[in-house]
Design a protein around this motif. Structure first.
Motif, short mmCIF file in Angstrom:
data_model
loop_
_atom_site.label_atom_id
_atom_site.label_comp_id
_atom_site.label_asym_id
_atom_site.label_seq_id
_atom_site.Cartn_x
_atom_site.Cartn_y
_atom_site.Cartn_z
N LEU B 460 0.70 -1.30 0.07
CA LEU B 460 0.10 0.00 -0.08
C LEU B 460 1.00 1.28 0.24
CD1 LEU B 460 -2.77 -1.12 2.56
CD2 LEU B 460 -3.07 -0.52 0.05
N PHE B 461 1.81 1.19 0.85
CA PHE B 461 2.58 2.54 0.82
C PHE B 461 3.65 2.84 -0.33
CE2 PHE B 461 2.74 2.40 5.49
CZ PHE B 461 2.73 4.03 5.82
N ARG B 462 3.75 1.65 -1.32
CA ARG B 462 4.42 1.99 -2.61
C ARG B 462 3.36 2.88 -3.49
NH1 ARG B 462 6.90 -3.14 -2.09
NH2 ARG B 462 5.86 -4.18 -3.86
N HIS B 463 2.22 2.55 -3.17
CA HIS B 463 1.24 3.44 -4.14
C HIS B 463 1.56 4.96 -3.86
CE1 HIS B 463 -2.53 4.99 -6.07
NE2 HIS B 463 -2.51 3.76 -6.64
N GLN B 464 1.69 5.62 -5.06
CA GLN B 464 2.00 7.24 -4.97
C GLN B 464 0.91 7.97 -4.14
OE1 GLN B 464 2.06 9.03 -8.66
NE2 GLN B 464 0.31 8.43 -9.55
N ALA B 465 -0.24 7.59 -4.05
CA ALA B 465 -1.32 8.33 -3.72
C ALA B 465 -1.74 8.17 -1.94
CB ALA B 465 -2.65 7.88 -4.13
N VAL B 466 -0.83 6.94 -1.48
CA VAL B 466 -1.09 6.72 -0.29
C VAL B 466 -0.06 7.38 0.87
CG1 VAL B 466 -1.00 4.86 1.34
CG2 VAL B 466 -1.87 4.46 -0.89
N LEU B 467 -0.79 8.09 1.94
CA LEU B 467 -0.05 8.71 2.72
C LEU B 467 0.32 7.95 3.92
CD1 LEU B 467 1.46 11.56 3.60
CD2 LEU B 467 -0.55 11.80 4.84
N GLU B 468 -0.78 7.03 4.39
CA GLU B 468 -0.77 6.16 5.56
C GLU B 468 -1.62 5.00 5.43
OE1 GLU B 468 0.14 9.55 9.23
OE2 GLU B 468 -1.58 8.51 8.85
N ALA B 469 -1.28 4.17 5.83
CA ALA B 469 -1.99 2.86 5.76
C ALA B 469 -1.82 1.65 7.00
CB ALA B 469 -1.81 2.00 4.52
N ALA B 470 -2.80 0.93 7.17
CA ALA B 470 -2.88 -0.11 8.25
C ALA B 470 -3.77 -1.10 7.89
CB ALA B 470 -3.04 0.56 9.68
N GLY B 480 -12.82 -16.99 7.93
CA GLY B 480 -12.52 -16.55 9.42
C GLY B 480 -12.10 -15.28 9.52
N GLU B 481 -11.09 -14.42 8.79
CA GLU B 481 -10.90 -13.50 8.66
C GLU B 481 -10.28 -12.93 7.20
OE1 GLU B 481 -8.73 -11.64 12.32
OE2 GLU B 481 -7.41 -13.05 11.38
N THR B 482 -10.79 -11.59 6.94
CA THR B 482 -10.01 -11.07 5.64
C THR B 482 -9.40 -9.68 5.87
OG1 THR B 482 -12.37 -9.83 5.14
CG2 THR B 482 -12.17 -12.25 4.18
N PRO B 483 -8.56 -9.45 5.14
CA PRO B 483 -7.84 -8.18 5.22
C PRO B 483 -8.79 -7.02 4.89
CG PRO B 483 -6.66 -9.70 3.90
CD PRO B 483 -8.06 -10.26 3.78
N CYS B 484 -8.70 -6.02 5.95
CA CYS B 484 -9.28 -4.94 5.70
C CYS B 484 -8.23 -3.64 6.12
CB CYS B 484 -10.38 -4.85 7.03
SG CYS B 484 -11.12 -3.05 7.21
N ALA B 485 -8.38 -2.79 5.03
CA ALA B 485 -7.20 -1.70 4.85
C ALA B 485 -7.63 -0.48 5.49
CB ALA B 485 -6.70 -1.49 3.65
N PHE B 486 -6.98 0.25 6.19
CA PHE B 486 -7.45 1.70 6.83
C PHE B 486 -6.37 2.77 5.75
CE2 PHE B 486 -9.80 -0.90 9.64
CZ PHE B 486 -10.81 0.05 9.89
N VAL B 487 -6.86 3.61 5.31
CA VAL B 487 -5.88 4.33 4.24
C VAL B 487 -6.19 5.63 4.63
CG1 VAL B 487 -5.51 4.71 1.90
CG2 VAL B 487 -5.69 2.41 2.68
N LYS B 488 -5.13 6.73 4.55
CA LYS B 488 -5.17 8.10 4.63
C LYS B 488 -4.51 8.44 3.21
CE LYS B 488 -4.36 12.26 6.65
NZ LYS B 488 -3.57 13.15 7.62
N LEU B 489 -5.37 9.19 2.44
CA LEU B 489 -4.54 9.47 1.02
C LEU B 489 -3.96 10.80 1.41
CD1 LEU B 489 -7.50 8.75 -1.39
CD2 LEU B 489 -5.31 7.44 -0.95
N LYS B 490 -2.90 10.93 0.27
CA LYS B 490 -2.12 12.48 0.27
C LYS B 490 -3.07 13.38 -0.31
CE LYS B 490 2.44 10.32 -0.71
NZ LYS B 490 3.48 9.93 -1.56
N GLU B 491 -2.59 14.65 0.20
CA GLU B 491 -3.69 15.89 -0.59
C GLU B 491 -3.65 16.01 -1.92
OE1 GLU B 491 -3.61 19.71 1.26
OE2 GLU B 491 -2.94 18.86 2.97
N GLY B 492 -4.98 16.06 -2.43
CA GLY B 492 -4.81 15.94 -3.90
C GLY B 492 -5.11 15.01 -4.75
#
Lengths: 553, 553
Positions: B460-470, B480-492
């Motif tokens: 996720l961090f390698r994506h140019q638009a992603v500022l933060e991710a967890a 059982g479980e599936t991955p759920c991403a919380f993402v903050k995008l860079k401005e713009g």
């Protein structure tokens, strides 16, 4: 505090063995040792070879906790390995000076009760002579193990003597390393170097060795993976603790059997050496090397010097060549370096002379030494920081020896009032830095005045014709003693004693100038220290200076 | 050995207090602390102020051996001084997180039984609230001491509350520093930072603090007299032990109340900063700073990062700006940094991507930590060095905590089988280097497959638009479980969840790609770590993912 526990997860006795164990993983494929054209080891190999040798010591010779294993060898890879293998066997390494004759070696082997002695092929005759002497009085003689020179592939193993490599090959990697139960257990016995005539067995422990090794790394501003050239004898305070320090930093040790200016320049150039050490006499040898032997340095080379204050001219010349000189001071009793002249950036802009004067000071305790002070040895009062009042330099801390082997009286005297008394006299400057003035037994008392032989020598060193100089007291019925200079001139220079005396009187108070000058080769210990006790004997033999001396004041 | 003695001349308990005592002499006139426009102290002043404060603690508050003194403050000079003054009084410093609300502070004050609490003026309302809560159930409440901001000369002392400076001024320089009797005596209690919801009181001792401080100095290749910018909170593992490490090296501490990219660039430029530290989120903040806030670096700045693996894009960008990034890893239980990704010169010539991958590994134990391994937590067998087999990262050594305060059960569990169990999962590469895969409680198990959330996040961090991710697990009846991403995008930037999912499926095995993407600000601890337990609660609240998820595989 409630809820806490002390266990193997959070308490491990400090020992330099840990440095090697760690470097064998972190720096596993990197070079640990290089020697000559053929010998190269990686950190994993050095660790494995040390473990195998330790295993052989235990299984072949029943070496047990606290047994002493001696070594008589120059700066070769085997000497490095023994500094780990012997402690890994739970035993204590006794470093012997390679300049000792058989008689002295026999005395030290008997005193330390060494079970084994590892001997480099070049010194086998000395060791055999020593064993022969011991065998006259007892049947329990140490077993000799020969170190053939691993760089000379042609040297055949000697059939009648057990060989280092054969012994190592018998060892097992499954050996369980015998770490110290108590970190204050001994790791080495180093006999004092012989600036006095009676060596004492200085006992060092694992904790002090660990802490002093980190301290010397830090005081040399040594980053990880340095390249260190072995000029300081490894048998001298375990190479000023740099044997273990290099394992801590995962650097490359460049071994050198014989120290020559040519060998030093070639090694630096070939292996891109970043760090080395050497007594001022070694620095002198470097700066006076003929142009044909000099090779431009591949980069900055940090040189730690000690053992005697480096003359300022020598420091200048070294720095002009591209060396960065650090001056530290210590004794065998302080595991080698105990204090260091930490250089402050604000001094960079001072005039050359002032800088050299500061650099020749001994400075202050390094990070491993708790405290250093200059005290009146009777009242134990600290001297004022006036650069004048002399006192005895004293140490306290974890990097002070356990004591002198089998000499409780000497240990108690050395530790009287809770400080280790160095026997060196010094002053404190206004910034707290210590400057040595003399060994208490070297100082000359002339007509009631104290004369620092170091001060006289530093003036002599500033003379362009002087290569080496040492000053001692010559008995005198009128003055008690008068200064007597032993001088070696540089090649091509011709001076007589009166020239030297006149020069000193121009640069020193008259009472401090030598009254006698003797031109000759100076006697040195194997670590390059001048043997003043030999010179004192010579000065004494010159007889009373009364007639000549009086007319000059 | 016969003839040796243990006494005050050769044995001193290890404590960071020694670092300050030494620097007060060696670096007496050099700057220890700078803060804002008005506050500057020398090492001698820092030592004297700490001694006076220690004296006041003893004489005014009858603080005795082992008593706890708490502090709630940002990175200001007083916070630095307290790390020496409190141990000098023989007491134990309890660092509180400045992001805690009154309720949590009251819990920790009660749990640690703190006698005093030093509080920065900005956090007085939190502390007063906490004391109010405590006073409801007991009359023995900690005494509050106010730290006015020394950089703001205009802040008047508060008449009803005792003030830090007034207390210090009452102290005496003649105070005899209370060194630890046993070097394993506690020096600090640090509550775990709250990536889980229940902080535990980690007890550290003088010996570990001493050794870890030297280790962090060495792993940062920190020479003497560095200039260190305080970005890592001092309350977090005592500033990763760099508070004490800086005293060891006699450097200058640049304090910063609020961490902003602008403040960081300005401080570096103004004070010629050579070293700093920060979690990857701080590095992210630096590289994403607007051009108007950036100032070219005055020289190389070494940055140690940790707390989470630094995404490779962030490392690249930092190095382009002139920062030299070191990656280390540890826990509060290991005094902060315990292992480090030692960089080998032979890696310099590798392709950018490979270098970044290596740099994001956690590496191997530093010089202060005896051993680190990755083991099966049940069989205790070491995992093979195949970069695949996961196990739990475990530590042994002097820089592992004494245990959890008042929680013998938790301590015993943590030290089971003689190793400290970190709760982190990792693998070992063929060179022995450790790479973390996840916290054992963070790992997602989906359809029987282990999914390393760190691996998904690094994509996720390698994506140019992603500022933060967890990434956390979202409950799923089928998988059982599936991955759920919380993402903050860079401005713009504008993207939707499907864009992110498609991108991840292009760069990861399909089962590892997130099934759910939530765009929002990520909750963090005060040390910049993302609070995954908060995100897990949110993911749970999203409900079952069954209907949506199935169609996508």
């Amino acid at each position: 505090m409630e809820g806490t526990i002390r266990c193997s997860a959070n308490y491990v006795p400090l020992t330099p063995i840990s440095f090697l164990e760690r470097s064998a993983v972190v720096y596993r494929e990197r070079l640990s040792l290089v020697y000559g054209d053929h010998v190269k080891f990686t950190w994993q190999q050095t660790r494995d070879r040390s473990v195998k040798l330790a295993s052989s010591l235990v299984t072949r010779f029943q070496i047990s906790h606290g047994d002493v294993v001696a070594v008589l060898a120059p700066n070769i890879p085997e000497m490095y390995e023994l500094h780990f293998a012997v402690p890994m066997a739970g035993s204590v390494l006794c470093n012997l000076n390679i300049r000792h004759p058989s008689k002295m070696v026999s005395t030290l082997l008997k005193h330390s009760n060494a079970k084994l002695i590892f001997v480099d092929y070049e010194f086998v005759h000395i060791a055999k002579g020593a064993i022969e002497i011991i065998s006259r009085s007892t049947s329990s003689v140490p077993q000799l193990i020969l170190i053939s020179d691993s760089s000379k592939l042609s040297v055949p193993p000697t059939p009648d003597i057990l060989d280092y490599e054969s012994l190592l090959e018998m060892g097992s990697l499954d050996f369980e390393i015998r770490r110290p139960k108590d970190e204050c257990d001994p790791i080495a016995v180093n006999y004092t170097s012989g600036t006095t005539s009676s060596p004492k067995g200085v006992v060092c422990n694992h904790r002090g060795a660990y802490l002093n090794s980190l301290a010397v790394v830090l005081l040399n501003e040594m980053p990880s993976m340095p390249v260190h050239l072995w000029v300081v004898p490894m048998f001298h305070c375990n190479g000023w603790c740099m044997i273990w320090g290099m394992a801590a930093q995962g650097g490359t040790n460049v071994c050198l059997r014989k120290v020559t200016a040519k060998g030093i320049f070639e090694s630096i150039s070939r292996h891109k050496v970043t760090h080395m050490g050497g007594a001022p006499t070694i620095l002198n040898m470097i700066v006076n090397a003929p142009a044909s032997e000099r090779i431009p340095l591949p980069g900055k080379v940090v040189v730690k010097t000690g053992g005697a204050p480096p003359p300022s001219q020598v420091v200048f010349s070294m720095e002009k060549l591209g060396f960065d000189v650090y001056h530290s001071y210590g004794l065998t009793e302080t595991y080698g370096p105990g204090i260091v002249c930490t250089w402050k950036p604000e001094w960079d802009s001072l005039p050359l002379e002032t800088r050299a004067k500061i650099k020749s000071r001994q400075g202050l305790n390094h990070i491993g030494m708790e405290e250093v002070d200059v005290k009146d040895p009777v009242t134990m009062k600290s001297v004022p920081w006036d650069a004048k009042t002399m006192g005895e330099v004293m140490f306290r801390g974890n990097t002070v020896m356990n004591g002198y082997l089998k000499d409780t009286k000497a240990t108690q005297d050395a530790f009287k009032d809770g400080w280790f008394r160095s026997g060196d006299l010094g002053v404190r400057h206004s910034d707290g830095y210590i400057e040595l003035k003399d060994r208490s037994k070297d100082i000359i008392i002339s007509g009631g005045e104290n004369i620092s032989t170091i001060e006289v020598e530093s003036v002599l060193f500033r003379h362009q014709a002087v290569l080496e100089a040492a000053v001692v007291g010559r008995p005198d019925d009128h003055w008690g003693e008068t200064p007597c200079a032993f001088v070696k001139l540089k090649e091509g220079y011709k001076l007589d004693g009166d020239d030297i005396i006149a020069y000193c009187r121009d640069n020193l108070p008259h009472y401090m100038a030598p009254r006698t000058v003797v031109f000759e080769e100076l006697p040195k210990t194997s670590t390059g220290k001048i043997q003043k006790f030999v010179l004192r004997e010579k000065a004494k033999a010159l007889g009373n200076d009364l007639a000549k001396g009086k007319s000059k004041l």
